[in-house]
Design a protein around this motif. Structure first.
Motif, PDB file in Angstrom:
ATOM      1  N   GLY A 175       0.785  -1.229   0.000  1.00 20.58           N
ATOM      2  CA  GLY A 175       0.000   0.000   0.000  1.00 20.58           C
ATOM      3  C   GLY A 175       0.811   1.270   0.000  1.00 20.58           C
ATOM      4  O   GLY A 175       0.290   2.354  -0.254  1.00 20.58           O
ATOM      5  N   GLY A 176       2.107   1.197   0.253  1.00 19.57           N
ATOM      6  CA  GLY A 176       2.954   2.385   0.261  1.00 19.57           C
ATOM      7  C   GLY A 176       3.352   2.817  -1.142  1.00 19.57           C
ATOM      8  O   GLY A 176       3.150   2.092  -2.116  1.00 19.57           O
ATOM      9  N   THR A 177       3.899   4.013  -1.260  1.00 19.67           N
ATOM     10  CA  THR A 177       4.362   4.540  -2.543  1.00 19.67           C
ATOM     11  C   THR A 177       5.766   5.121  -2.390  1.00 19.67           C
ATOM     12  O   THR A 177       6.226   5.407  -1.284  1.00 19.67           O
ATOM     13  CB  THR A 177       3.425   5.647  -3.076  1.00 19.67           C
ATOM     14  N   TYR A 178       6.438   5.293  -3.547  1.00 23.14           N
ATOM     15  CA  TYR A 178       7.809   5.823  -3.559  1.00 23.14           C
ATOM     16  C   TYR A 178       7.974   6.635  -4.832  1.00 23.14           C
ATOM     17  O   TYR A 178       7.791   6.108  -5.929  1.00 23.14           O
ATOM     18  CB  TYR A 178       8.809   4.664  -3.516  1.00 23.14           C
ATOM     19  N   ASP A 179       8.294   7.922  -4.716  1.00 24.29           N
ATOM     20  CA  ASP A 179       8.440   8.790  -5.888  1.00 24.29           C
ATOM     21  C   ASP A 179       9.850   8.683  -6.472  1.00 24.29           C
ATOM     22  O   ASP A 179      10.844   8.647  -5.727  1.00 24.29           O
ATOM     23  CB  ASP A 179       8.159  10.244  -5.505  1.00 24.29           C
ATOM     24  N   VAL A 180       9.920   8.639  -7.813  1.00 19.31           N
ATOM     25  CA  VAL A 180      11.198   8.523  -8.512  1.00 19.31           C
ATOM     26  C   VAL A 180      11.257   9.578  -9.614  1.00 19.31           C
ATOM     27  O   VAL A 180      10.301   9.731 -10.392  1.00 19.31           O
ATOM     28  CB  VAL A 180      11.380   7.125  -9.148  1.00 19.31           C
ATOM     29  N   HIS A 181      12.367  10.322  -9.686  1.00 21.26           N
ATOM     30  CA  HIS A 181      12.584  11.321 -10.733  1.00 21.26           C
ATOM     31  C   HIS A 181      13.901  11.030 -11.443  1.00 21.26           C
ATOM     32  O   HIS A 181      14.904  10.719 -10.798  1.00 21.26           O
ATOM     33  CB  HIS A 181      12.630  12.738 -10.150  1.00 21.26           C
ATOM     34  N   ALA A 182      13.902  11.148 -12.769  1.00 28.54           N
ATOM     35  CA  ALA A 182      15.133  10.924 -13.529  1.00 28.54           C
ATOM     36  C   ALA A 182      16.132  12.052 -13.304  1.00 28.54           C
ATOM     37  O   ALA A 182      17.342  11.858 -13.461  1.00 28.54           O
ATOM     38  CB  ALA A 182      14.820  10.797 -15.014  1.00 28.54           C
ATOM     39  N   THR A 183      15.635  13.226 -12.964  1.00 31.92           N
ATOM     40  CA  THR A 183      16.495  14.374 -12.633  1.00 31.92           C
ATOM     41  C   THR A 183      15.732  15.219 -11.630  1.00 31.92           C
ATOM     42  O   THR A 183      14.497  15.239 -11.641  1.00 31.92           O
ATOM     43  CB  THR A 183      16.861  15.169 -13.904  1.00 31.92           C
ATOM     44  N   PRO A 184      16.413  15.923 -10.727  1.00 35.45           N
ATOM     45  CA  PRO A 184      15.715  16.565  -9.592  1.00 35.45           C
ATOM     46  C   PRO A 184      14.700  17.642  -9.950  1.00 35.45           C
ATOM     47  O   PRO A 184      13.642  17.716  -9.332  1.00 35.45           O
ATOM     48  CB  PRO A 184      16.865  17.165  -8.767  1.00 35.45           C
TER      49      PRO A 184
END
Length: 352
Positions: A159-168
């Motif tokens: 149920g948790g989430t995790y944000d990912v960005h290729a660049t800040p």
């Protein structure tokens, strides 16, 4: 010529000819890209191929960075990154960094083919299972999200989430294109709402069907409201038709070697190709003739006119040419004399 000439772009495999080093081949291609920029070509894309004596375009992101730093206007990209060889996050990070280096000028063309043999494919994929061919559609969606300013969200089964960005802190994102030469790629691009390029330079088989599948099946997306496509084509232009035909021989012979499983070698010079004519049998000669029949070879005016007719016939306003002109032995190793001539003569004919 038409009052509204087609847009022209360039596909580069960074050919390596007999006696030429990789450094000289790369220098020749960078010089060609600079000239394409000055001539008004729309894009300059690098292919991905591995472990081939005649091809130095193994790492499109590196070549794109070097080209972007040396040009000012032209869009620079991959034609394409062979996604099964790479982690989607790594690809997204590389192209997000390229977009930061040259904002608004980066194209990320993605393909599904391995770009080499099974041994090289295994070596490239030693990092794990993220590059499974079966996950290609999911990986495409992941990359589109990762290179966006919003990034992507990983959702866990708990149920948790995790944000990912290729660049800040992205201001923009590279333009993502799907490449291919099959029904599969056309249908996936349509369903994903992505621009699509048919790799006509590779074989030319199935072109009409692929375009029809893409156009009729297209589903609008957040980034693209209507189908958008162009075609690739092998082209050679010279001051005379005879010179253009001669410059086509090294690539004709390379195609025959590939299709008959002969040992691959560095790209022959024109003189080597002529001298070796008797080495090939009837099958190889037939393959050469079949390949040549699909290429655009002749004077600048003839090639420009044929490319315009080709574009009109298939309803596109852009053609990406792979300038495959071979080299004569006396031409500089660190320059692409025949390929530069091809770009110059076609551009001049279009402008006339």
């Amino acid at each position: 010529m038409s009052s509204s000439p087609i847009a022209l772009s360039v596909l580069d495999l960074v050919p390596v000819r007999t006696g030429q080093t990789s450094a000289q081949a790369v220098a020749a291609s960078l010089g060609l890209a600079i000239r394409a920029d000055a001539l008004g070509y729309r894009r300059y894309w690098f292919a991905e191929h591995h472990n081939m004596p005649a091809v130095a375009s193994t790492t499109p992101p590196v070549l794109i960075a070097a080209t972007a730093a040396r040009t000012t206007r032209i869009r620079v990209g991959s034609g394409g990154v062979m996604l099964p060889n790479h982690s989607p996050l790594v690809v997204a990070e590389q192209f997000a960094a390229l977009e930061a280096l040259a904002p608004g000028r980066i194209d990320l063309g993605l393909g599904r083919a391995p770009g080499s043999d099974q041994v090289i494919s295994q070596l490239l994929r030693m990092s794990g299972t993220t590059s499974d061919v079966e996950r290609f559609p999911d990986n495409i969606r992941d990359i589109v999200s990762l290179v966006s300013a919003e990034g992507a969200t990983v959702r866990f089964s708990s149920g948790g989430t995790y944000d990912v960005h290729a660049t800040p802190a992205a201001e923009g994102s590279p333009e993502v294109w799907l490449l291919g030469s099959s029904d599969y790629s056309a249908q996936l691009a349509a369903a994903s709402g992505l621009p699509y390029v048919f790799a006509n330079h590779f074989s030319g088989e199935g072109l009409e069907r692929a375009l029809d599948l893409y156009r009729t099946g297209f589903q609008p997306s957040a980034t693209l409201a209507a189908p958008r496509t162009f075609l690739t084509a092998n082209a050679i232009a010279a001051s005379t038709a005879e010179e253009a035909e001669a410059r086509s021989l090294p690539n004709q012979r390379m195609m025959a070697r590939l299709r008959t499983n002969r040992p691959l070698v560095a790209m022959e010079s024109v003189e080597e190709a002529i001298a070796g004519a008797s080495d090939f049998d009837g099958l190889a000669e037939s393959i050469m003739a079949s390949a040549r029949a699909k290429w655009f070879v002749g004077t600048g005016a003839d090639v420009a006119s044929a490319l315009s007719a080709f574009a009109a016939r298939h309803g596109v306003e852009e053609v990406m040419i792979s300038p495959i002109a071979g080299a004569y032995e006396g031409e500089p190793m660190d320059a692409a004399t025949g390929r530069t001539q091809t770009l110059e003569l076609i551009a001049a004919a279009q402008a006339a």
